[in-house]
Design a protein around this motif. Structure first.
Motif, PDB file in Angstrom:
ATOM      1  N   SER A  39      23.982   0.719 -15.495  1.00 35.55           N
ATOM      2  CA  SER A  39      23.678   1.082 -16.635  1.00 35.55           C
ATOM      3  C   SER A  39      24.142   0.291 -17.968  1.00 35.55           C
ATOM      4  N   ARG A  40      24.070  -1.227 -18.144  1.00 38.48           N
ATOM      5  CA  ARG A  40      22.928  -1.832 -18.603  1.00 38.48           C
ATOM      6  C   ARG A  40      21.544  -1.795 -19.034  1.00 38.48           C
ATOM      7  N   ARG A  52      36.380  -7.267 -47.787  1.00 43.16           N
ATOM      8  CA  ARG A  52      36.297  -7.063 -48.708  1.00 43.16           C
ATOM      9  C   ARG A  52      34.991  -7.420 -49.161  1.00 43.16           C
ATOM     10  N   GLN A  53      34.038  -7.884 -48.376  1.00 43.47           N
ATOM     11  CA  GLN A  53      31.960  -8.044 -48.563  1.00 43.47           C
ATOM     12  C   GLN A  53      31.878  -6.503 -48.673  1.00 43.47           C
ATOM     13  N   GLU A  54      31.715  -6.442 -47.235  1.00 44.46           N
ATOM     14  CA  GLU A  54      31.171  -4.881 -46.765  1.00 44.46           C
ATOM     15  C   GLU A  54      31.222  -3.636 -46.855  1.00 44.46           C
ATOM     16  N   GLY A  55      32.982  -3.659 -46.885  1.00 47.23           N
ATOM     17  CA  GLY A  55      33.723  -2.249 -47.387  1.00 47.23           C
ATOM     18  C   GLY A  55      34.198  -2.101 -45.570  1.00 47.23           C
ATOM     19  N   LEU A  56      34.801  -0.723 -45.783  1.00 48.85           N
ATOM     20  CA  LEU A  56      34.535  -0.076 -44.503  1.00 48.85           C
ATOM     21  C   LEU A  56      33.600  -0.197 -43.411  1.00 48.85           C
ATOM     22  N   ARG A  57      33.282   0.568 -44.083  1.00 45.16           N
ATOM     23  CA  ARG A  57      31.969   0.808 -43.298  1.00 45.16           C
ATOM     24  C   ARG A  57      31.108  -0.167 -42.458  1.00 45.16           C
ATOM     25  N   GLY A  58      31.197  -1.549 -43.436  1.00 43.36           N
ATOM     26  CA  GLY A  58      31.023  -2.923 -41.576  1.00 43.36           C
ATOM     27  C   GLY A  58      31.523  -3.119 -40.965  1.00 43.36           C
ATOM     28  N   LEU A  59      32.972  -2.144 -40.684  1.00 37.46           N
ATOM     29  CA  LEU A  59      33.497  -2.357 -39.430  1.00 37.46           C
ATOM     30  C   LEU A  59      33.106  -1.429 -38.333  1.00 37.46           C
ATOM     31  N   TYR A  60      32.072  -0.469 -38.968  1.00 38.39           N
ATOM     32  CA  TYR A  60      31.148   0.579 -38.329  1.00 38.39           C
ATOM     33  C   TYR A  60      29.633   0.273 -38.499  1.00 38.39           C
ATOM     34  N   LYS A  61      29.542  -1.098 -38.165  1.00 36.79           N
ATOM     35  CA  LYS A  61      27.796  -1.230 -38.220  1.00 36.79           C
ATOM     36  C   LYS A  61      27.147  -1.000 -36.544  1.00 36.79           C
ATOM     37  N   GLY A  62      26.513  -0.574 -36.377  1.00 36.02           N
ATOM     38  CA  GLY A  62      25.906  -0.349 -35.658  1.00 36.02           C
ATOM     39  C   GLY A  62      26.567   0.951 -34.677  1.00 36.02           C
ATOM     40  N   ILE A  63      27.241   1.593 -35.363  1.00 31.30           N
ATOM     41  CA  ILE A  63      27.660   2.880 -34.825  1.00 31.30           C
ATOM     42  C   ILE A  63      26.717   3.417 -33.616  1.00 31.30           C
ATOM     43  N   ILE A  64      25.988   3.978 -34.661  1.00 30.29           N
ATOM     44  CA  ILE A  64      25.035   5.100 -34.006  1.00 30.29           C
ATOM     45  C   ILE A  64      23.891   4.528 -33.159  1.00 30.29           C
ATOM     46  N   PRO A  65      23.292   3.544 -33.321  1.00 33.92           N
ATOM     47  CA  PRO A  65      22.751   3.307 -31.531  1.00 33.92           C
ATOM     48  C   PRO A  65      24.038   2.934 -30.855  1.00 33.92           C
ATOM     49  N   ASN A  66      24.962   2.950 -30.853  1.00 33.10           N
ATOM     50  CA  ASN A  66      26.060   2.475 -30.175  1.00 33.10           C
ATOM     51  C   ASN A  66      26.323   3.627 -29.380  1.00 33.10           C
ATOM     52  N   LEU A  67      26.851   4.877 -29.603  1.00 33.51           N
ATOM     53  CA  LEU A  67      26.788   5.844 -29.297  1.00 33.51           C
ATOM     54  C   LEU A  67      25.722   6.461 -28.858  1.00 33.51           C
ATOM     55  N   LEU A  68      24.708   5.764 -29.396  1.00 35.42           N
ATOM     56  CA  LEU A  68      23.295   6.313 -28.380  1.00 35.42           C
ATOM     57  C   LEU A  68      23.532   5.993 -26.992  1.00 35.42           C
ATOM     58  N   LYS A  69      24.032   4.861 -26.626  1.00 36.39           N
ATOM     59  CA  LYS A  69      23.735   4.137 -25.120  1.00 36.39           C
ATOM     60  C   LYS A  69      24.722   4.452 -24.766  1.00 36.39           C
ATOM     61  N   VAL A  70      26.370   4.091 -25.716  1.00 32.38           N
ATOM     62  CA  VAL A  70      27.554   4.686 -24.797  1.00 32.38           C
ATOM     63  C   VAL A  70      27.506   5.837 -23.776  1.00 32.38           C
ATOM     64  N   GLY A  71      26.840   7.231 -24.033  1.00 35.07           N
ATOM     65  CA  GLY A  71      27.147   8.032 -23.370  1.00 35.07           C
ATOM     66  C   GLY A  71      25.930   7.888 -22.133  1.00 35.07           C
ATOM     67  N   PRO A  72      24.926   7.093 -21.999  1.00 34.20           N
ATOM     68  CA  PRO A  72      23.972   7.318 -20.586  1.00 34.20           C
ATOM     69  C   PRO A  72      24.932   6.101 -19.859  1.00 34.20           C
ATOM     70  N   SER A  73      25.510   5.187 -20.882  1.00 33.27           N
ATOM     71  CA  SER A  73      25.181   3.920 -19.777  1.00 33.27           C
ATOM     72  C   SER A  73      26.375   4.395 -19.524  1.00 33.27           C
ATOM     73  N   ILE A  74      27.790   4.431 -19.772  1.00 33.68           N
ATOM     74  CA  ILE A  74      28.657   4.820 -19.103  1.00 33.68           C
ATOM     75  C   ILE A  74      29.063   5.993 -18.351  1.00 33.68           C
ATOM     76  N   GLY A  75      27.993   6.802 -18.397  1.00 32.09           N
ATOM     77  CA  GLY A  75      27.961   8.075 -17.611  1.00 32.09           C
ATOM     78  C   GLY A  75      27.229   7.639 -16.301  1.00 32.09           C
TER      79      GLY A  75
END
Length: 345
Positions: free
Chosen positions: A66-67, A301-324
């Motif tokens: 998977s990795r 404080r420095q990046e807003g709530l969006r900072g907690l979701y940095k990199g989520i798009i490439p992560n979702l692109l990889k997590v589907g095929p990876s976990i599958g």
């Protein structure tokens, strides 16, 4: 050889009561008692199933496969999570930049240590989950969703504790080869090996404590993620299972991909927190968090709530095929190993 467990603090009356409780009320209870104290069939205490060897081997194979399949996106996700400035922008442009600067080797950077980490990590996770399911199952019946969530969360914690130093080293190697925050002189340096990076962290950041920096927030993030992953996958799989046939490999892959996407989206901020805590010791990154809570407040404080979701798009692109891939390879490998062992018998 027997392996009876002696529990001096529990009275014989309590043990007898637990044994009676475990085997009562079901006509098949004598085959698979509910509570677990002994592996010996001659023991007066209830038995528990031995850890599943097939699940351990299949889990290791599933993790490695998977990795490797999603290594470029895995590395890009880590870079997005920790880069102080936007050196990498856009998924395709970032992948092209990575290829131009480092070639195919850049796509696989950190994958060696990732496979070394994920093989035992996945083996411990799958085998622990199957083992805990066996404990929690009532007299051989299927367990319910709350118990699956408990088994999954404990399996996630066990896998984190057993392999965390390799995860930290892998993150450091991925960031170092991307030259984030590095000056011109540092860019020309030869890449650090897995062993050299491990020794460096150990010597410069407080020994074993440095190798386990950020483990608590990591375990806190992995536990709900793994719990949701297993529980959701089994719900989808059960929905597709009929009396005539079970879902094939492709449907299992789809179930895993959907389960992984859901669980990762819900727990992603904790994954960002894990990465930030892992690179605190790298002076070039400029992060200096005191603890997990301090890191969360600083990011918001420095990046807003969006900072907690940095990199989520490439992560979702990889997590589907990876976990599958992980679930599909696991189920196929486990079935193959079990058929082979049955054939030998």
């Amino acid at each position: 050889m027997t392996a009876d467990v002696s529990i001096s603090s529990v009275s014989s009356r309590s043990l007898a009561g637990a044994a009676t409780k475990a085997v009562a009320s079901d006509s098949v209870a004598h085959h698979h008692p509910k509570f677990i104290f002994s592996w010996s069939r001659n023991s007066t205490l209830p038995m528990f199933p031995k850890p599943d060897k097939a699940a351990f081997i299949a889990g290791a194979l599933a993790g490695a496969a998977s990795r490797t399949v999603v290594s470029p996106l895995e590395r890009l996700k880590i870079i997005y999570q920790v880069q102080p400035a936007s050196h990498y922008k856009g998924i395709m442009s970032s992948l092209v930049k990575m290829w131009k600067e480092e070639g195919f080797r850049g796509y696989m950077s950190g994958n060696g240590v990732n496979v070394l980490r994920i093989a035992p990590y996945s083996a411990v996770q799958f085998s622990t989950y199957e083992f805990l399911k066996g404990i929690m199952a009532s007299t051989g019946a299927e367990i319910d969703t709350p118990r699956r969530l408990i088994a999954g969360s404990l399996a996630g914690i066990a896998s984190v504790i057993s392999t965390y130093p390799l995860d930290l080293v892998r993150a450091r190697l991925s960031i170092e080869s991307a030259h984030l925050g590095a000056n011109a002189a540092e860019r020309g340096k030869k890449a650090t090996s897995i062993w050299a990076m491990t020794v460096k962290v150990y010597m410069e950041e407080g020994g074993v404590r440095g190798l386990y920096r950020g483990m608590v927030p990591t375990a806190a993030g992995v536990a709900p993620y793994v719990a949701l992953n297993f529980a959701t996958y089994e719900i989808f799989k059960a929905y597709l299972t009929t009396r005539e046939h079970a879902p094939g490999t492709f449907l299992k892959l789809c179930c895993g991909a959907l389960a992984g996407s859901i669980s990762q989206t819900l727990t992603y901020p904790l994954d960002v927190l894990r990465r930030r805590m892992q690179v605190v010791g790298m002076s070039s990154m400029g992060y200096n968090y005191k603890n997990g809570w301090d890191a969360i407040f600083c990011i918001i404080r420095q990046e807003g709530l969006r900072g907690l979701y940095k990199g989520i798009i490439p992560n979702l692109l990889k997590v589907g095929p990876s976990i599958g891939t992980s679930f599909a390879v696991y189920e196929f490998s486990k079935d193959t190993i079990e058929r082979f062992e049955e054939g030998r018998d």
